[in-house]
Design a protein around this motif. Structure first.
Motif, PDB file in Angstrom:
ATOM      1  N   HIS A 139       7.609  17.343   8.496  1.00 41.25           N
ATOM      2  CA  HIS A 139       8.143  16.623   9.641  1.00 41.25           C
ATOM      3  C   HIS A 139       7.648  15.185   9.582  1.00 41.25           C
ATOM      4  O   HIS A 139       6.492  14.919   9.214  1.00 41.25           O
ATOM      5  N   SER A 140       8.509  14.240   9.927  1.00 44.55           N
ATOM      6  CA  SER A 140       8.148  12.824   9.822  1.00 44.55           C
ATOM      7  C   SER A 140       6.901  12.490  10.641  1.00 44.55           C
ATOM      8  O   SER A 140       6.049  11.709  10.196  1.00 44.55           O
ATOM      9  N   SER A 141       6.760  13.067  11.827  1.00 43.50           N
ATOM     10  CA  SER A 141       5.601  12.758  12.663  1.00 43.50           C
ATOM     11  C   SER A 141       4.298  13.235  12.023  1.00 43.50           C
ATOM     12  O   SER A 141       3.245  12.610  12.208  1.00 43.50           O
ATOM     13  N   ASN A 168       0.828  -1.203   0.000  1.00 35.36           N
ATOM     14  CA  ASN A 168       0.000   0.000   0.000  1.00 35.36           C
ATOM     15  C   ASN A 168       0.867   1.259   0.000  1.00 35.36           C
ATOM     16  O   ASN A 168       1.810   1.383   0.789  1.00 35.36           O
ATOM     17  N   PHE A 169       0.540   2.195  -0.882  1.00 33.05           N
ATOM     18  CA  PHE A 169       1.373   3.381  -1.051  1.00 33.05           C
ATOM     19  C   PHE A 169       1.412   4.250   0.197  1.00 33.05           C
ATOM     20  O   PHE A 169       2.481   4.649   0.668  1.00 33.05           O
ATOM     21  N   VAL A 170       0.242   4.564   0.772  1.00 33.39           N
ATOM     22  CA  VAL A 170       0.199   5.460   1.932  1.00 33.39           C
ATOM     23  C   VAL A 170       0.925   4.828   3.121  1.00 33.39           C
ATOM     24  O   VAL A 170       1.690   5.501   3.821  1.00 33.39           O
ATOM     25  N   THR A 171       0.719   3.541   3.343  1.00 32.19           N
ATOM     26  CA  THR A 171       1.407   2.865   4.447  1.00 32.19           C
ATOM     27  C   THR A 171       2.915   2.856   4.226  1.00 32.19           C
ATOM     28  O   THR A 171       3.690   3.063   5.167  1.00 32.19           O
ATOM     29  N   THR A 172       3.343   2.619   2.995  1.00 32.40           N
ATOM     30  CA  THR A 172       4.777   2.648   2.685  1.00 32.40           C
ATOM     31  C   THR A 172       5.358   4.035   2.929  1.00 32.40           C
ATOM     32  O   THR A 172       6.450   4.184   3.492  1.00 32.40           O
ATOM     33  N   ASP A 184      -0.943  11.622  10.090  1.00 32.02           N
ATOM     34  CA  ASP A 184      -2.061  12.119   9.290  1.00 32.02           C
ATOM     35  C   ASP A 184      -2.730  10.970   8.544  1.00 32.02           C
ATOM     36  O   ASP A 184      -2.062  10.086   8.019  1.00 32.02           O
ATOM     37  N   ASN A 185      -4.055  10.982   8.500  1.00 35.80           N
ATOM     38  CA  ASN A 185      -4.791   9.925   7.805  1.00 35.80           C
ATOM     39  C   ASN A 185      -4.538   9.944   6.304  1.00 35.80           C
ATOM     40  O   ASN A 185      -4.603   8.911   5.637  1.00 35.80           O
ATOM     41  N   ASN A 186      -4.268  11.131   5.776  1.00 39.94           N
ATOM     42  CA  ASN A 186      -4.011  11.261   4.342  1.00 39.94           C
ATOM     43  C   ASN A 186      -2.799  12.156   4.120  1.00 39.94           C
ATOM     44  O   ASN A 186      -2.937  13.336   3.820  1.00 39.94           O
ATOM     45  N   PRO A 187      -1.589  11.601   4.283  1.00 36.61           N
ATOM     46  CA  PRO A 187      -0.389  12.441   4.140  1.00 36.61           C
ATOM     47  C   PRO A 187      -0.212  13.023   2.742  1.00 36.61           C
ATOM     48  O   PRO A 187       0.556  13.968   2.562  1.00 36.61           O
ATOM     49  N   LEU A 188      -0.931  12.496   1.761  1.00 38.72           N
ATOM     50  CA  LEU A 188      -0.820  13.052   0.410  1.00 38.72           C
ATOM     51  C   LEU A 188      -1.368  14.473   0.324  1.00 38.72           C
ATOM     52  O   LEU A 188      -1.117  15.171  -0.653  1.00 38.72           O
ATOM     53  N   GLU A 189      -2.118  14.897   1.340  1.00 42.99           N
ATOM     54  CA  GLU A 189      -2.614  16.272   1.323  1.00 42.99           C
ATOM     55  C   GLU A 189      -1.454  17.274   1.438  1.00 42.99           C
ATOM     56  O   GLU A 189      -1.611  18.447   1.119  1.00 42.99           O
ATOM     57  N   PHE A 190      -0.297  16.786   1.885  1.00 40.60           N
ATOM     58  CA  PHE A 190       0.875  17.651   1.988  1.00 40.60           C
ATOM     59  C   PHE A 190       1.711  17.631   0.708  1.00 40.60           C
ATOM     60  O   PHE A 190       2.704  18.349   0.607  1.00 40.60           O
ATOM     61  N   ALA A 191       1.320  16.791  -0.236  1.00 41.14           N
ATOM     62  CA  ALA A 191       2.111  16.640  -1.463  1.00 41.14           C
ATOM     63  C   ALA A 191       1.854  17.783  -2.430  1.00 41.14           C
ATOM     64  O   ALA A 191       0.727  18.264  -2.571  1.00 41.14           O
TER      65      ALA A 191
END
Length: 232
Positions: A210-212, A163-167, A217-224
């Motif tokens: 920041h790594s944390s 899974n991309f988000v988990t990776t 975040d449930n959807n870290p892609l929002e920072f992309a």
């Protein structure tokens, strides 16, 4: 010290780095800057490096300013710089870190079917070219010997996760765990991503957080940031 990490999957690939540069002046206490940019984009992908800051900055600048047709172009630029034919003459660089300088580049290309594929390789100032094109194999360099157990733990965890988000979260957790035991590594991540959007198109994304923040975040892609789209 710089941590470089990455992995290639069938549908996406990641290349990242921490963001800390540590300064060791001879007459003053050491200090660091967490705003360093160790990751650069070029027309075919991403490049990052660990070791000599002068060499890496110049290499990234040259790579991002030229049209790269294939990985051999990157190899030639690397060799030219080592021979003093690029922007940096290593004989005058006064930089003992060159012996341990290593570059990684993530490159997208058209495969035999004409569809986009992805590939990671590293270039070492002493060891030369070392391919890391194997799919589903997490890699890193820049860590010290006493951090090998952390590297091995994340290799196992990330290699078995599709899974991309988990990776992505696991990569951020890797940087965070290394930063907790090594003051030369920042908990901030700079991550370049390639995602296959179709059989003709690859999207380029970048996350600098920041790594944390990425982990929690449930959807870290929002920072992309969508920085580029390449059509093959």
């Amino acid at each position: 010290m710089t941590i470089i990490f990455g992995i290639v999957r069938d549908e996406y690939a990641i290349l990242g780095a921490d963001t800390r540069i540590t300064y060791l002046p001879e007459t003053e206490p050491s200090y660091y800057n967490d705003n360093a940019v160790k990751l650069a984009m070029f027309n075919g992908g991403w490049v990052a490096g660990a070791g000599s800051a002068a060499f890496i900055d110049n290499f990234n600048e040259i790579t991002s300013s030229r049209l790269i047709v294939g990985v051999d172009d990157i190899d030639r630029m690397f060799i030219d710089m080592l021979n003093g034919n690029g922007h940096l003459n290593t004989t005058n660089a006064n930089d003992h870190l060159l012996d341990n300088t290593q570059i990684a580049y993530l490159f997208t290309y058209a495969n035999d079917q004409g569809h986009p594929d992805m590939h990671i390789e590293t270039l070492h100032c002493i060891l030369g070219r070392r391919g890391l094109s194997g799919k589903n194999k997490f890699f890193s360099f820049g860590h010290s010997e006493d951090q090998v157990s952390i590297v091995n733990s994340y290799q196992s965890k990330i290699n078995h996760e599709q899974n991309f988000v988990t990776t992505l979260k696991n990569c951020a957790a890797f940087v965070e765990d290394i930063s907790l035991v090594n003051q030369s590594v920042s908990p901030f991540c700079d991550i370049g991503i390639l995602i296959k959007e179709s059989n003709e198109q690859v999207g380029f994304l970048r996350i600098r957080e920041h790594s944390s923040t990425i982990i929690n975040d449930n959807n870290p892609l929002e920072f992309a940031h969508n920085v580029y789209r390449l059509t093959k």
